[in-house]
Design an enzyme around this catalytic site. Structure first.
Site, PDB file in Angstrom:
ATOM      1  N   THR A 173      -0.724  -1.679  -4.741  1.00  0.00           N
ATOM      2  CA  THR A 173      -2.148  -1.396  -4.908  1.00  0.00           C
ATOM      3  C   THR A 173      -2.355   0.059  -5.333  1.00  0.00           C
ATOM      4  O   THR A 173      -1.562   0.942  -4.995  1.00  0.00           O
ATOM      5  CB  THR A 173      -2.926  -1.678  -3.612  1.00  0.00           C
TER       6      THR A 173
ATOM      7  N   ASN B 279       0.860  -1.174   0.000  1.00  0.00           N
ATOM      8  CA  ASN B 279       0.000   0.000   0.000  1.00  0.00           C
ATOM      9  C   ASN B 279       0.901   1.230   0.000  1.00  0.00           C
ATOM     10  O   ASN B 279       1.510   1.565   1.027  1.00  0.00           O
ATOM     11  CB  ASN B 279      -0.898   0.015   1.240  1.00  0.00           C
TER      12      ASN B 279
ATOM     13  N   ASP C  11      -2.554  -1.525   9.364  1.00  0.00           N
ATOM     14  CA  ASP C  11      -3.572  -2.540   9.638  1.00  0.00           C
ATOM     15  C   ASP C  11      -4.687  -2.568   8.590  1.00  0.00           C
ATOM     16  O   ASP C  11      -5.385  -3.570   8.454  1.00  0.00           O
ATOM     17  CB  ASP C  11      -4.187  -2.298  11.024  1.00  0.00           C
TER      18      ASP C  11
ATOM     19  N   GLY D  72      -0.157   3.206  12.934  1.00  0.00           N
ATOM     20  CA  GLY D  72      -0.210   2.532  14.221  1.00  0.00           C
ATOM     21  C   GLY D  72       0.479   1.191  14.240  1.00  0.00           C
ATOM     22  O   GLY D  72       1.127   0.816  15.209  1.00  0.00           O
TER      23      GLY D  72
ATOM     24  N   SER E 154       2.209  -2.630   4.810  1.00  0.00           N
ATOM     25  CA  SER E 154       1.154  -1.644   5.073  1.00  0.00           C
ATOM     26  C   SER E 154       0.969  -1.470   6.569  1.00  0.00           C
ATOM     27  O   SER E 154       1.705  -2.041   7.377  1.00  0.00           O
ATOM     28  CB  SER E 154      -0.170  -2.143   4.475  1.00  0.00           C
TER      29      SER E 154
END
Length: 308
Positions: A132, A101, A159, A192, A157
């Site tokens: 992506t 990502n 989450d 995160g 990526s």
């Protein structure tokens, strides 16, 4: 890369003795191969510093070592012996779909993959790398992935992309077979990185992309419970999640209730959003998996295997 030709090469767990005083810990190895009598060992040792999960500067670094044998057959036998002693997957035996990502966190997805791609090549895994380009693409790819040609899906990526992949797999007609045959891995590149932090902390590793790459390349897995959220009304939405279920104030700083403009200054948006959250919170449920509105969320759990 060091080249050794000392005949004292031997496997004496937990070490591999390569000659000329060189040793490698077997559990640091991520790949081993042989070409024309030359054995190549790829290891990812961790510095002798005290590690930790969040906030630690400790990270694994790739190191290669070559040992010359008298013949190709002897080197090939050494590959089998070392792989078996180190608990490594056979070179070329794993086929990985890597989903990146590019917009994760501070748009660090591509940079994170560039940092760890040498680990994966050293492991000998067969890679299909996809960046992506739209929301929902990872979910669709997971829904359509060919189970006969893919052994694991690796998400570079935060989450969010993992959530897409989990929901893509769990909504397949053959979800049971997909869950049984595929593993998931994650390279932290988000804001995160909650799942990565949980797995790496449990493994005693620092929160870093190279730590995750090391565990994934070694084929280390653990099981993780998933749960299904079913929403009453609004067309009967449902979805699958992991980590936690959040509501009201806790979800607002994560940007799920009202994605703030401050998210662009990630990761400081967590702190910047909190003062306004109580005023703007609506009646919603937010999760680390499905982002579903509503107030009713009965769930049933299942599990699948995750790499770091």
């Amino acid at each position: 890369m060091a080249l050794l030709a000392d005949p004292s090469f031997s496997i004496r767990p937990p070490y591999l003795h390569c000659g000329q005083g060189q040793t490698v810990r077997l559990d640091d190895l991520i790949g081993v191969s042989a070409t024309d009598g030359l054995l190549t060992l790829h290891a990812a040792p961790r510095p002798d510093a005290e590690g930790g999960c969040c906030g630690s500067d400790t990270q694994r670094r790739l190191r290669s070592l070559c040992v010359r044998f008298d013949g190709a057959a002897e080197a090939e036998r050494a590959v089998d012996d070392v792989s078996r002693a180190a608990g490594l997957p056979r070179r070329g035996s794993r086929r990985l779909l890597v989903l990146i990502n590019p917009r994760s966190g501070e748009q660090q997805g591509v940079a994170a993959w560039e940092e760890v791609s040498d680990f994966f090549r050293a492991s000998g895994a067969i890679l299909d790398v996809v960046t992506t380009s739209a929301a929902g693409e990872a979910q669709q790819r997971a829904f359509n992935v060919d189970l006969t040609s893919t052994d694991a899906i690796i998400c570079v990526s935060g989450d969010g992309l993992i959530h897409e992949v989990v929901n893509g797999l769990m909504t397949r007609p053959d979800a049971g077979a997909a869950m049984a045959s595929l593993s998931l891995g994650v390279i932290p590149a988000g804001t995160g990185n909650s799942l990565s932090c949980s797995i790496l902390k449990a493994a005693g590793e620092s929160l870093h992309a190279t730590s995750s790459a090391y565990l994934v390349c070694r084929g280390a897995t653990t099981t993780l419970d998933l749960w299904r959220v079913e929403q009453e009304g609004e067309g009967g939405k449902s979805g699958y999640a992991f980590l936690s279920l959040e509501w009201a104030l806790v979800s607002a700083p994560n940007g799920f209730v009202h994605p703030p403009p401050a998210r662009r200054v990630s990761p400081r948006h967590f702190r910047l959003t909190v003062p306004t959250a109580p005023v703007r919170t609506r009646r919603r449920i937010s999760t680390s998996g499905p982002r579903l509105g509503g107030a009713s969320a009965p769930f049933a759990s299942t599990s699948m295997r995750f790499g770091a």
